[in-house]
Design an enzyme around this catalytic site. Structure first.
Site, mmCIF file in Angstrom:
data_model
loop_
_atom_site.group_PDB
_atom_site.id
_atom_site.type_symbol
_atom_site.label_atom_id
_atom_site.label_comp_id
_atom_site.label_asym_id
_atom_site.label_seq_id
_atom_site.Cartn_x
_atom_site.Cartn_y
_atom_site.Cartn_z
ATOM 1 C CB SER A 19 -0.816 0.099 1.035
ATOM 2 O OG SER A 19 -1.694 0.997 1.038
ATOM 3 C CG HIS A 46 -4.335 -0.726 -0.828
ATOM 4 N ND1 HIS A 46 -4.280 -0.567 0.191
ATOM 5 C CD2 HIS A 46 -4.918 -2.388 -0.946
ATOM 6 C CE1 HIS A 46 -3.995 -1.328 0.996
ATOM 7 N NE2 HIS A 46 -4.818 -2.829 0.111
ATOM 8 C CG ASP A 139 -6.102 -5.114 2.394
ATOM 9 O OD1 ASP A 139 -6.324 -6.137 2.615
ATOM 10 O OD2 ASP A 139 -5.996 -4.761 0.628
#
Length: 195
Positions: A19, A46, A139
């Protein structure tokens, strides 16, 4: 490097999640994959949902392997790097194919790392290597737990080495890891993976 924990090199697939700070980390990682890396690599980063990101072109410019954005029901063979497109979850459907989904975001993310890791764990089981890199969300924690539950191997970037330490630290706290490594150590270990 924790060579004992990286002793396993017998994998059939690699999944990678990142991310915040992930573009640079992924550029480094994919540029170090050898040209004869014979297993597929699946990546979730992401990214904003509403615009193309050019990630496959960016990574492909410095990677010895073909890099592409995933398409629904795409057949995937070894030696390819496949990236989740913006606003779609990437799932491993079988050992030879992927699927895309517009199911609800997970922890505000679509694509989500958990979805990729969990689906890959179901298909590849103990022959899966999951790598979790820098990020600023949680996540990936459930995905790491799923991979470890089936005997797969998990390498997590050392939070002290990550641009954004929250995601790797959260996953380590939630599910542990087979190895906690710097990005450089992850690259070296991948170069020594038998594929």
């Amino acid at each position: 490097m924790n060579t004992l924990l990286c002793a396993r090199t017998d994998f059939d697939a690699v999944v990678v999640g990142a991310s915040a700070g992930g573009v640079s980390a992924l550029q480094t990682l994919t540029s170090r994959l050898p040209a004869d890396f014979g297993i597929p690599v699946f990546i979730v980063l992401h990214v904003p949902r509403d615009r193309p990101n050019g990630l496959s072109e960016l990574l492909g410019a410095r990677c010895a392997l073909p890099v592409s954005e995933a398409e629904d029901k795409q057949t995937v063979t070894g030696g390819n790097v496949v990236i989740a497109p913006p606003d779609y979850h990437l799932l491993i459907e079988t050992r030879e194919s992927v699927a895309l989904s517009v199911d609800a975001p997970v922890l505000f993310s679509r694509p989500a790392i958990d979805v990729l890791f969990e689906s890959a764990a179901c298909v590849f089981g103990a022959r899966l290597l999951a790598i979790l890199l820098t990020g600023a969300s949680t996540d990936g924690s459930e995905g790491v737990a799923a991979v470890r539950a089936v005997g797969g191997n998990v390498w997590i970037q050392d939070p002290a080495d990550a641009t954004a330490p929250l995601m790797p630290a959260a996953a380590i706290a939630h599910a542990g890891a087979d190895a906690v490594l710097t990005l450089e150590q992850i690259c070296l270990a991948l170069e020594n993976t038998n594929t």
